[in-house]
Design a protein around this motif. Structure first.
Motif, PDB file in Angstrom:
ATOM      1  N   GLY A 186       0.793  -1.217   0.000  1.00  0.00           N
ATOM      2  CA  GLY A 186       0.000   0.000   0.000  1.00  0.00           C
ATOM      3  C   GLY A 186       0.826   1.268   0.000  1.00  0.00           C
ATOM      4  N   GLY A 187       2.008   1.194  -0.590  1.00  0.00           N
ATOM      5  CA  GLY A 187       2.889   2.357  -0.622  1.00  0.00           C
ATOM      6  C   GLY A 187       3.757   2.523   0.593  1.00  0.00           C
ATOM      7  N   ARG A 188       3.537   1.702   1.624  1.00  0.00           N
ATOM      8  CA  ARG A 188       4.320   1.756   2.857  1.00  0.00           C
ATOM      9  C   ARG A 188       5.522   0.834   2.736  1.00  0.00           C
ATOM     10  NH1 ARG A 188       4.707   5.207   7.053  1.00  0.00           N
ATOM     11  NH2 ARG A 188       4.694   4.282   9.122  1.00  0.00           N
ATOM     12  N   LEU A 189       6.670   1.259   3.274  1.00  0.00           N
ATOM     13  CA  LEU A 189       7.936   0.540   3.131  1.00  0.00           C
ATOM     14  C   LEU A 189       8.304  -0.154   4.439  1.00  0.00           C
ATOM     15  CD1 LEU A 189       9.828   3.478   1.389  1.00  0.00           C
ATOM     16  CD2 LEU A 189       8.563   1.631   0.281  1.00  0.00           C
ATOM     17  N   TYR A 190       8.884  -1.367   4.317  1.00  0.00           N
ATOM     18  CA  TYR A 190       9.199  -2.167   5.502  1.00  0.00           C
ATOM     19  C   TYR A 190      10.558  -2.852   5.365  1.00  0.00           C
ATOM     20  CZ  TYR A 190       4.143  -1.755   6.276  1.00  0.00           C
ATOM     21  OH  TYR A 190       2.866  -1.278   6.453  1.00  0.00           O
ATOM     22  N   HIS A 191      11.173  -3.103   6.533  1.00  0.00           N
ATOM     23  CA  HIS A 191      12.421  -3.871   6.582  1.00  0.00           C
ATOM     24  C   HIS A 191      12.429  -4.706   7.860  1.00  0.00           C
ATOM     25  CE1 HIS A 191      16.650  -4.913   6.241  1.00  0.00           C
ATOM     26  NE2 HIS A 191      16.665  -4.362   5.045  1.00  0.00           N
ATOM     27  N   PRO A 192      13.007  -5.921   7.821  1.00  0.00           N
ATOM     28  CA  PRO A 192      13.038  -6.749   9.031  1.00  0.00           C
ATOM     29  C   PRO A 192      14.061  -6.307  10.068  1.00  0.00           C
ATOM     30  CG  PRO A 192      14.126  -7.879   7.232  1.00  0.00           C
ATOM     31  CD  PRO A 192      13.495  -6.651   6.638  1.00  0.00           C
ATOM     32  N   VAL A 193      15.006  -5.428   9.676  1.00  0.00           N
ATOM     33  CA  VAL A 193      16.043  -4.949  10.589  1.00  0.00           C
ATOM     34  C   VAL A 193      15.898  -3.440  10.734  1.00  0.00           C
ATOM     35  CG1 VAL A 193      18.517  -4.829  11.054  1.00  0.00           C
ATOM     36  CG2 VAL A 193      17.574  -6.817   9.852  1.00  0.00           C
ATOM     37  N   GLN A 194      15.668  -2.988  11.949  1.00  0.00           N
ATOM     38  CA  GLN A 194      15.360  -1.572  12.169  1.00  0.00           C
ATOM     39  C   GLN A 194      16.469  -0.644  11.673  1.00  0.00           C
ATOM     40  OE1 GLN A 194      14.630  -0.541  16.270  1.00  0.00           O
ATOM     41  NE2 GLN A 194      13.490   1.293  15.719  1.00  0.00           N
ATOM     42  N   GLY A 197      16.211   0.128   8.027  1.00  0.00           N
ATOM     43  CA  GLY A 197      15.127   1.067   7.756  1.00  0.00           C
ATOM     44  C   GLY A 197      15.545   2.497   8.063  1.00  0.00           C
ATOM     45  N   GLU A 198      16.269   2.669   9.175  1.00  0.00           N
ATOM     46  CA  GLU A 198      16.733   4.000   9.549  1.00  0.00           C
ATOM     47  C   GLU A 198      17.747   4.527   8.537  1.00  0.00           C
ATOM     48  OE1 GLU A 198      15.674   5.978  11.938  1.00  0.00           O
ATOM     49  OE2 GLU A 198      14.167   4.477  12.479  1.00  0.00           O
ATOM     50  N   LEU A 199      18.611   3.650   8.029  1.00  0.00           N
ATOM     51  CA  LEU A 199      19.586   4.106   7.043  1.00  0.00           C
ATOM     52  C   LEU A 199      18.911   4.546   5.754  1.00  0.00           C
ATOM     53  CD1 LEU A 199      23.099   3.008   6.387  1.00  0.00           C
ATOM     54  CD2 LEU A 199      21.565   2.911   4.421  1.00  0.00           C
ATOM     55  N   LYS A 200      17.933   3.784   5.291  1.00  0.00           N
ATOM     56  CA  LYS A 200      17.219   4.161   4.066  1.00  0.00           C
ATOM     57  C   LYS A 200      16.498   5.490   4.261  1.00  0.00           C
ATOM     58  CE  LYS A 200      16.654  -0.692   2.750  1.00  0.00           C
ATOM     59  NZ  LYS A 200      17.416  -0.780   1.506  1.00  0.00           N
ATOM     60  N   ARG A 201      15.971   5.701   5.459  1.00  0.00           N
ATOM     61  CA  ARG A 201      15.339   6.993   5.750  1.00  0.00           C
ATOM     62  C   ARG A 201      16.386   8.114   5.745  1.00  0.00           C
ATOM     63  NH1 ARG A 201      10.474   7.859   8.621  1.00  0.00           N
ATOM     64  NH2 ARG A 201      10.549   5.725   9.457  1.00  0.00           N
ATOM     65  N   ALA A 226       8.466  -0.412   9.825  1.00  0.00           N
ATOM     66  CA  ALA A 226       8.101   0.501   8.745  1.00  0.00           C
ATOM     67  C   ALA A 226       9.111   1.643   8.706  1.00  0.00           C
ATOM     68  CB  ALA A 226       6.698   1.047   8.971  1.00  0.00           C
ATOM     69  N   HIS A 227       9.435   2.089   7.498  1.00  0.00           N
ATOM     70  CA  HIS A 227      10.355   3.233   7.386  1.00  0.00           C
ATOM     71  C   HIS A 227       9.841   4.234   6.357  1.00  0.00           C
ATOM     72  CE1 HIS A 227      12.431   1.459   3.759  1.00  0.00           C
ATOM     73  NE2 HIS A 227      12.168   0.317   4.368  1.00  0.00           N
ATOM     74  N   GLY A 228       8.594   4.649   6.525  1.00  0.00           N
ATOM     75  CA  GLY A 228       8.029   5.679   5.667  1.00  0.00           C
ATOM     76  C   GLY A 228       7.255   5.094   4.503  1.00  0.00           C
ATOM     77  N   ASP A 229       6.970   5.947   3.534  1.00  0.00           N
ATOM     78  CA  ASP A 229       6.240   5.485   2.352  1.00  0.00           C
ATOM     79  C   ASP A 229       6.876   6.047   1.091  1.00  0.00           C
ATOM     80  OD1 ASP A 229       5.039   8.088   1.701  1.00  0.00           O
ATOM     81  OD2 ASP A 229       3.774   7.764   3.459  1.00  0.00           O
ATOM     82  N   VAL A 230       6.362   5.648  -0.037  1.00  0.00           N
ATOM     83  CA  VAL A 230       7.000   5.998  -1.314  1.00  0.00           C
ATOM     84  C   VAL A 230       6.857   7.470  -1.664  1.00  0.00           C
ATOM     85  CG1 VAL A 230       6.735   3.667  -2.245  1.00  0.00           C
ATOM     86  CG2 VAL A 230       4.952   5.372  -2.657  1.00  0.00           C
ATOM     87  N   SER A 231       6.011   8.211  -0.951  1.00  0.00           N
ATOM     88  CA  SER A 231       5.851   9.630  -1.267  1.00  0.00           C
ATOM     89  C   SER A 231       7.143  10.415  -1.059  1.00  0.00           C
ATOM     90  CB  SER A 231       4.729  10.239  -0.410  1.00  0.00           C
ATOM     91  OG  SER A 231       5.087  10.238   0.962  1.00  0.00           O
ATOM     92  N   ALA A 232       8.073   9.857  -0.294  1.00  0.00           N
ATOM     93  CA  ALA A 232       9.352  10.530  -0.056  1.00  0.00           C
ATOM     94  C   ALA A 232      10.295  10.406  -1.244  1.00  0.00           C
ATOM     95  CB  ALA A 232      10.015   9.968   1.196  1.00  0.00           C
TER      96      ALA A 232
END
Length: 264
Positions: A186-194, A197-201, A226-232
């Motif tokens: 649904g446009g939301r981004l996820y990673h199994p390792v926090q 996710g923080e690095l991608k953000r 979760a690390h944000g959504d594709v709108s970024a």
């Protein structure tokens, strides 16, 4: 004449092929795998026991099943061997974003390895990365200035993460940032390792233009963090196998989505 014992490399390749089959089908009877790969039941059990010990699949009574695709993200050599043709197609589109003289960030995602190999032929270029695999690709290339983001090393992903990596991102600036993603729903981004996710953000804050590259296997799935959504992102590059509802959700968030195969 006795049969020749296959090499370790051949056994590993067969196990990768077995794993790929299980991922594609989700659940498979062991007897069916034995027949499909033309090996004895004992050999197939050894292959499956090895994959189960590495937590790459779940072995049950008479059958095996795949973990969610995100589990594959913890085994770089298996990830690199998955969907290779799609990754090449994605790279063909993504490389058009890169111009000589730019500073470009690339993360540790195996999806980006074909893109990195194409980037290595562009000169001059400054490349920023947290990926040890990227060092092998860009290190020998002429005209590439390589900046490696340090931090806590994760052997499974062959890359660096953590507070030091994030601090290094804060001290650098890129014209262009490329990342991939473990799971999108649904446009939301996820990673199994926090930390990843923080690095991608963090990359979003240091790049002037951000591009997300992900094949269809990443969509319709979630992971722990979760690390944000594709709108970024300014652009999402995917392939025609991505579900229409997932593409619609991304476009509803205002991001441009393009297909590697030219689909509208």
């Amino acid at each position: 004449m006795p049969r020749t014992r296959p090499s370790d490399a051949a056994v590993e390749q067969r196990r990768q092929d077995v794993l790929r089959r299980v991922i594609e089908l989700g659940e498979v009877r062991i007897d069916d795998l034995t027949e499909a790969f033309g090996v004895s039941l004992m050999t197939m059990h050894r292959d499956l026991d090895d994959l189960a010990e590495r937590r790459l699949l779940r072995k049950l009574r008479g059958k095996v099943e795949a973990y969610p695709a995100l589990t594959m993200e913890t085994a770089t050599r298996f990830r690199e061997g998955l969907n290779t043709a799609l990754k090449e197609s994605l790279a063909e589109v993504a490389i058009a974003e890169v111009r000589p003289g730019q500073t470009v960030f690339v993360d540790d995602s195996t999806t980006l390895f074909p893109l990195m190999r194409r980037m290595a032929a562009i000169s001059p270029l400054v490349v920023i990365t947290n990926s040890m695999s990227a060092i092998k690709i860009f290190g020998p290339a002429e005209g590439i200035e390589l900046i490696v983001i340090g931090g806590r090393y994760n052997a499974e992903f062959e890359s660096c993460i953590g507070p030091d990596a994030l601090a290094a991102l804060d001290r650098t600036r890129a014209d262009l940032g490329f990342v991939s993603v473990t799971a999108v729903a649904g446009g939301r981004l996820y990673h199994p390792v926090q930390d990843y996710g923080e690095l991608k953000r963090g990359v979003l804050g240091m790049a002037n233009r951000n591009v997300l590259v992900a094949d269809h296997s990443k969509f319709g799935k979630t992971a722990t963090y979760a690390h944000g959504d594709v709108s970024a992102y300014d652009l999402v590059i995917t392939d025609g196998g991505t579900p229409a509802d997932e593409v619609a959700a991304m476009r509803d968030l205002g991001v441009e989505v393009v297909y590697a195969n030219g689909k509208d």
